[in-house]
Design an enzyme around this catalytic site. Structure first.
Site, PDB file in Angstrom:
ATOM      1  CB  SER A 113      22.734  72.243  16.657  1.00  0.00           C
ATOM      2  OG  SER A 113      21.826  73.294  16.397  1.00  0.00           O
TER       3      SER A 113
ATOM      4  CB  ALA B 167      11.577  65.023  15.104  1.00  0.00           C
ATOM      5  NE  ARG B 168       5.747  66.974  11.722  1.00  0.00           N
ATOM      6  CZ  ARG B 168       5.327  67.436  12.892  1.00  0.00           C
ATOM      7  NH1 ARG B 168       5.626  66.771  14.009  1.00  0.00           N
ATOM      8  NH2 ARG B 168       4.613  68.546  12.960  1.00  0.00           N
TER       9      ARG B 168
ATOM     10  CD  GLU C 261       2.312  60.267  12.712  1.00  0.00           C
ATOM     11  OE1 GLU C 261       1.324  60.976  12.976  1.00  0.00           O
ATOM     12  OE2 GLU C 261       3.442  60.513  13.116  1.00  0.00           O
TER      13      GLU C 261
ATOM     14  CG  HIS D 114       2.039  62.366  16.362  1.00  0.00           C
ATOM     15  ND1 HIS D 114       2.300  62.613  15.046  1.00  0.00           N
ATOM     16  CD2 HIS D 114       2.512  63.460  17.034  1.00  0.00           C
ATOM     17  CE1 HIS D 114       2.888  63.787  14.909  1.00  0.00           C
ATOM     18  NE2 HIS D 114       3.033  64.321  16.111  1.00  0.00           N
TER      19      HIS D 114
END
Length: 319
Positions: free
Chosen positions: A176, A237-238, A267, A285
Site C-alpha cells: 500500500s 480493479a482496472r 474493455e 466486469h
C-alpha cells in the site's frame, strides 16, 4: 431548477430523486451513448452524472459550458475523469466509494475460487457434453488453507477481500502507498511488504489499487516472472494495471498457474490470447453488479450532484 444530464441508464430511484428537484435529461438507450450525442446533450448542463464508459475530459467540460458545477461519477474508480481539467474549471468531481466494497470483494474472492479450483473449466466441460468420469486426479486444483494472499492496494475493497481470505485460512500480506489503521492489520494479522516481496511470497495476488500513470502495467512480464509458478493473479480493479500481452504469455507458458479477471485493458475487448486459455477465469466486469449495490451507487451519485447544486459539500468528493 438546474439541468442535470445523466449519461447512461441508472436505477430509476436515483433518476426520481434528481427529478424531484431539477430538470433531468437521462439517456435511456440500450447501449452507451455515442460521443457526438453526449457532447450535444451536455450543452448547458449544471450537473453531469457520468458512467465509467464516458470520458469526461476538457472537450466534454467545455461542451457543457461554464455553468457546469459538478460531475458525479457512478463508480469508485475515476480514471475516466480528467480531475485536473475539472478543477481548472471550478467543477467538483465526485465518485461512489464504500457502497460497492462488499460486492466487489465477493467477485474478487469468487475469482480466486474459480481460478484455484478450476471451476470455469469444470463448468465448460459439463456444458460441452463431453464424457467425463470422476477420478483421483481429475481437474485437480489448489487449496487455499495455509496459503498467502497478497493484496495490492489495501483500501476498502482490498481489506474486505483480505477478510474473506482470512476466513478461508489464508495468511495476508499487502502493499500500500500508505499505512492503514493498525487495528485492521491486527484484525487481519496482515503484514505490509513492498511489491517485490509480495509477488515472491504470495500464492494468490489480488489487485485493488487505483489506476493512473503510476499503476499502468504495474504487473508486466517482469512482475509475473517474479511470482511463484504455482501462483494465481486476480484483477478486479482496472484492466490496464496488467499488461495483458505479458499475462497471456505467462499463462500460456505456465510462468504462473492461472488468473481470474473481471476487467480488461481495452474493455469490452478481451485479449484473444486469454480467450484461448483454460487457466484463466474471465468475467464481464461484474464487480459491483448486484441490484442493491448498483442502486446504492446511483443514489450516492445523485446525492453528490444534489449537494453541489445546493451549494453544499458532496458526500464523496474526489480528493
Amino acid at each position: 431548477m438546474s439541468r442535470v444530464v445523466v449519461t447512461g441508464r441508472i436505477p430509476e430511484a436515483a433518476i426520481e430523486k434528481l427529478r424531484a428537484e431539477h430538470d433531468v435529461d437521462a439517456w435511456s438507450g440500450p447501449e452507451s451513448i455515442g460521443r457526438e450525442e453526449l457532447l450535444r446533450r451536455v450543452a448547458g448542463a449544471d450537473a453531469i452524472v457520468s458512467l465509467l464508459t464516458e470520458r469526461v475530459d476538457a472537450e466534454l467540460l467545455d461542451a457543457a459550458g461554464p455553468q457546469l458545477k459538478v460531475v458525479a461519477n457512478v463508480a469508485v474508480g475515476y480514471d475516466n475523469i480528467d480531475v485536473s481539467a475539472c478543477t481548472a474549471r471550478g467543477v467538483v468531481a465526485t465518485n461512489t466509494p464504500g457502497v460497492l466494497t462488499d460486492a466487489t470483494a465477493d467477485i474478487a474472492f469468487g475469482l480466486i475460487l474459480m481460478a484455484t479450483r478450476r471451476l470455469g473449466e469444470g463448468e465448460r466441460l459439463i456444458r460441452s457434453g463431453e464424457a467425463w468420469k470422476w477420478g483421483m486426479f481429475f481437474l485437480l486444483g489448489s487449496s487455499l488453507q495455509g496459503k498467502t494472499l497478497g493484496v495490492v492496494g489495501m483500501g476498502g475493497i482490498g481489506q474486505a477481500t483480505a477478510r474473506r481470505a482470512k476466513a478461508f485460512g489464508m495468511e495476508i500480506v499487502y502493499q500500500s502507498r500508505s499505512e492503514i489503521d493498525p487495528t485492521i492489520t491486527a484484525e487481519l494479522n496482515a503484514r505490509r511488504v513492498d511489491l517485490d516481496e509480495l509477488l515472491a511470497v504470495s500464492d494468490v495476488v489480488s489487485l485493488h489499487c487505483p489506476y493512473g500513470p503510476a499503476t499502468h502495467h504495474l504487473i508486466g512480464a517482469e512482475q509475473l516472472a517474479a511470482m511463484k509458478s504455482s501462483a494465481f493473479l486476480v484483477n478486479t480493479a482496472r484492466g490496464p494495471i496488467v499488461d495483458e500481452d505479458a499475462l497471456a504469455t505467462a499463462l500460456r507458458d505456465r510462468t504462473i498457474a492461472g488468473a481470474g479477471l473481471d476487467v480488461y485493458e481495452q474493455e469490452p475487448r478481451v485479449h484473444p490470447g486469454l480467450l484461448e486459455l483454460d487457466n484463466v477465469a474471465l468475467l464481464p466486469h461484474l464487480g459491483s453488479a448486484t441490484v442493491e449495490t448498483r442502486t446504492a451507487m446511483a443514489m450516492l451519485a445523485a446525492d453528490n450532484a444534489l449537494a453541489v447544486l445546493s451549494g453544499e459539500q458532496p458526500p464523496a468528493p474526489i480528493a
